[in-house]
Design a protein around this motif. Sequence first.
Motif, PDB file in Angstrom:
ATOM      1  N   THR A  31       0.843  -1.200   0.000  1.00 41.56           N
ATOM      2  CA  THR A  31       0.000   0.000   0.000  1.00 41.56           C
ATOM      3  C   THR A  31       0.877   1.249   0.000  1.00 41.56           C
ATOM      4  O   THR A  31       0.622   2.196  -0.752  1.00 41.56           O
ATOM      5  CB  THR A  31      -0.946  -0.008   1.218  1.00 41.56           C
ATOM      6  OG1 THR A  31      -1.764  -1.181   1.152  1.00 41.56           O
ATOM      7  CG2 THR A  31      -1.817   1.235   1.256  1.00 41.56           C
ATOM      8  N   THR A  41       2.357   1.838  -3.458  1.00 43.71           N
ATOM      9  CA  THR A  41       1.352   2.370  -4.387  1.00 43.71           C
ATOM     10  C   THR A  41       1.036   3.823  -4.058  1.00 43.71           C
ATOM     11  O   THR A  41       0.914   4.663  -4.954  1.00 43.71           O
ATOM     12  CB  THR A  41       0.074   1.512  -4.356  1.00 43.71           C
ATOM     13  OG1 THR A  41       0.426   0.169  -4.710  1.00 43.71           O
ATOM     14  CG2 THR A  41      -0.975   2.042  -5.304  1.00 43.71           C
ATOM     15  N   CYS A  97      -7.000   3.916   2.463  1.00 42.34           N
ATOM     16  CA  CYS A  97      -7.719   2.665   2.724  1.00 42.34           C
ATOM     17  C   CYS A  97      -8.359   2.110   1.452  1.00 42.34           C
ATOM     18  O   CYS A  97      -8.507   0.897   1.319  1.00 42.34           O
ATOM     19  CB  CYS A  97      -8.751   2.847   3.825  1.00 42.34           C
ATOM     20  SG  CYS A  97      -7.976   2.941   5.463  1.00 42.34           S
ATOM     21  N   ILE A 135      -6.913   2.310  -1.473  1.00 41.80           N
ATOM     22  CA  ILE A 135      -5.761   1.633  -2.081  1.00 41.80           C
ATOM     23  C   ILE A 135      -5.489   0.326  -1.335  1.00 41.80           C
ATOM     24  O   ILE A 135      -5.274  -0.725  -1.960  1.00 41.80           O
ATOM     25  CB  ILE A 135      -4.522   2.550  -2.077  1.00 41.80           C
ATOM     26  CG1 ILE A 135      -4.753   3.732  -3.035  1.00 41.80           C
ATOM     27  CG2 ILE A 135      -3.252   1.777  -2.438  1.00 41.80           C
ATOM     28  CD1 ILE A 135      -3.722   4.832  -2.944  1.00 41.80           C
ATOM     29  N   ALA A 136      -5.535   0.361  -0.011  1.00 40.25           N
ATOM     30  CA  ALA A 136      -5.293  -0.843   0.799  1.00 40.25           C
ATOM     31  C   ALA A 136      -6.319  -1.924   0.491  1.00 40.25           C
ATOM     32  O   ALA A 136      -5.975  -3.113   0.430  1.00 40.25           O
ATOM     33  CB  ALA A 136      -5.319  -0.483   2.278  1.00 40.25           C
ATOM     34  N   LYS A 190      -5.282  -3.723  -2.493  1.00 43.33           N
ATOM     35  CA  LYS A 190      -4.121  -4.556  -2.190  1.00 43.33           C
ATOM     36  C   LYS A 190      -4.551  -5.825  -1.439  1.00 43.33           C
ATOM     37  O   LYS A 190      -4.007  -6.905  -1.671  1.00 43.33           O
ATOM     38  CB  LYS A 190      -3.074  -3.778  -1.386  1.00 43.33           C
ATOM     39  CG  LYS A 190      -2.437  -2.654  -2.168  1.00 43.33           C
ATOM     40  CD  LYS A 190      -1.726  -3.200  -3.390  1.00 43.33           C
ATOM     41  CE  LYS A 190      -1.166  -2.130  -4.268  1.00 43.33           C
ATOM     42  NZ  LYS A 190      -0.571  -2.671  -5.492  1.00 43.33           N
TER      43      LYS A 190
END
Length: 178
Positions: free
Chosen positions: A44, A47, A66, A68-69, A72
């Motif tokens: 994360t 990114t 979050c 993005i997380a 992932k």
Amino acid sequence: MSETTRSHRDHVHGLFIKHSPLIRGFILSLLPNMSRADDVLQETFLTISDKANGFAIGTDFVAWACTIAKYKVLEECKRHGGKATAVLSPEVVEALCVVQHPSTDDREGEKLQALTMCLDTLPPSMRRAIELRYTRAHTASEIASLFEWSTDSVYVILSRARAALEKCINIRLKTDEV
């Protein structure tokens, strides 16, 4: 890289460092395995570093990070394809993420401190069960084996522990919301 771009990226990195406990907690709520969650947190961060210029300063960093997380975590779930224990399906991850992202509430530190104090008030076996489940990501059946309890007993103990912690935290914070 221009000085403005570098400054923007450094600001985003600072926000990541500041909010990494929240982001890590979010990841752990979806992927309850410390080692894998830490790997996802690192991915994360990479990114976020790559997309730093896409973040608008002044908007909700935690929600952006979050999101993005979440992707992932979904990638991690695909990689392990359900073979690993405690992996949620992509549909469940999506459903959980619809609810909301972690709060950037200023009281988070107070809540964490209250939780730490309240954990100390639990009976030792209950505290150990909570630690094994939520810190070490053991399954209920693994905890049952360690304590020589039934799996149902573990679920009851964990439920009672969560209720006791919630009540204790609410009392410590003098509020009905945690």
